[in-house]
Write an enzyme that holds these catalytic residues in place. Sequence first.
Site, mmCIF file in Angstrom:
data_model
loop_
_atom_site.group_PDB
_atom_site.id
_atom_site.type_symbol
_atom_site.label_atom_id
_atom_site.label_comp_id
_atom_site.label_asym_id
_atom_site.label_seq_id
_atom_site.Cartn_x
_atom_site.Cartn_y
_atom_site.Cartn_z
ATOM 1 C CG HIS A 93 -16.991 56.895 -35.135
ATOM 2 N ND1 HIS A 93 -17.457 57.853 -34.256
ATOM 3 C CD2 HIS A 93 -15.642 56.926 -35.054
ATOM 4 C CE1 HIS A 93 -16.427 58.450 -33.679
ATOM 5 N NE2 HIS A 93 -15.312 57.896 -34.139
ATOM 6 C CG HIS A 122 -12.638 57.431 -27.823
ATOM 7 N ND1 HIS A 122 -12.529 58.554 -27.027
ATOM 8 C CD2 HIS A 122 -12.490 57.860 -29.103
ATOM 9 C CE1 HIS A 122 -12.327 59.615 -27.795
ATOM 10 N NE2 HIS A 122 -12.304 59.216 -29.058
HETATM 11 O O1 G3P Z 1 -10.779 57.384 -36.651
HETATM 12 C C1 G3P Z 1 -11.536 58.514 -36.784
HETATM 13 C C2 G3P Z 1 -12.187 58.986 -35.516
HETATM 14 O O2 G3P Z 1 -12.534 57.900 -34.726
HETATM 15 C C3 G3P Z 1 -11.276 59.893 -34.769
HETATM 16 O O3 G3P Z 1 -11.863 60.480 -33.660
HETATM 17 O O4 G3P Z 1 -12.042 60.707 -31.226
HETATM 18 O O5 G3P Z 1 -13.737 59.397 -32.463
HETATM 19 O O6 G3P Z 1 -11.452 58.494 -32.164
HETATM 20 P P1 G3P Z 1 -12.286 59.728 -32.327
HETATM 21 MG MG MG Z 2 -11.517 56.668 -33.352
#
Ligand code: G3P
Ligand code: MG
Length: 253
Positions: free
Chosen positions: A12, A54
């Site tokens: 992630h 983000h």
């Molecule tokens: O792509 C999945 C995840 O990254 C979605 O949540 O807020 O971490 O971008 P976020």
């Molecule tokens: Mg994401």
Amino acid sequence: MKAWPYPLWIAHRGAGKLAPENTLAAFRVGASHGWRAFECDVKLAADGVPFLLHDDTLRRTTPARGTAGERSWAELSRLDAGGWHSRAFAGEPLPSLDAIATYVLRNGFALNIEIKPTPGQELETGRVVAREAARLWAASRVAPVAPPLLSSFRPEALQGARETAPDLPRALLLDTLWTGWFDVARALDVVACVTNHKIMDEGLIAQLRAAGLRALVYTVNDSAEAQRLLTLGIAGIITDAVDRFSPGDSLRD
Ligand code: G3P
Ligand code: MG
């Protein structure tokens, strides 16, 4: 269903806890732990350059303030996007999608590009990110392991992606099962839905499978939860825990 070309385990925001999220440094740290698939968040600078970030604003992960999408890439590319995380990463820049594509393609990694538009720029962000991703992957001198998977919480962004790069695979991100989500997913011709892990269960996987769609989840950092999802037959797990999970872990057999 067509063969699924992506690894099960996806880091992630690069490896966005051990290193500053959505930076090249985070990808390198993930790779050093053996990870071969990465998720990142991409939006547009004011002059249309796709880059990784983000939040809508710069406050949390840089010394600057205000809406990131209102600044030019020339301004954004000079910001320190690593010092907030730790001294070791001070000076780490915000990466362009170009830079990340170069790294990922050269190393034979897979990429899930989450289209994360500045509010109000959903359609345009989807159009530009998909067009640029298609160009970058097509220009690769090594054969890519897989096309970039384009995902978004915003259907308009996926619509824009479909307009400029219809052949790149798309996925709808779902934090909740809002009214009409399934029809929207079908209408956008997505290959997968990527849901909050808390809402993924046997019934939802069955519904997706019956429609020929894969089920993926974010963000799973607990091993009992990962095991639950693996037993269900999940196709992808996005995690921050790159130093606790191994990208070789599998209970599917
Ligand atoms: O792509 C999945 C995840 O990254 C979605 O949540 O807020 O971490 O971008 P976020
Ligand atoms: Mg994401």
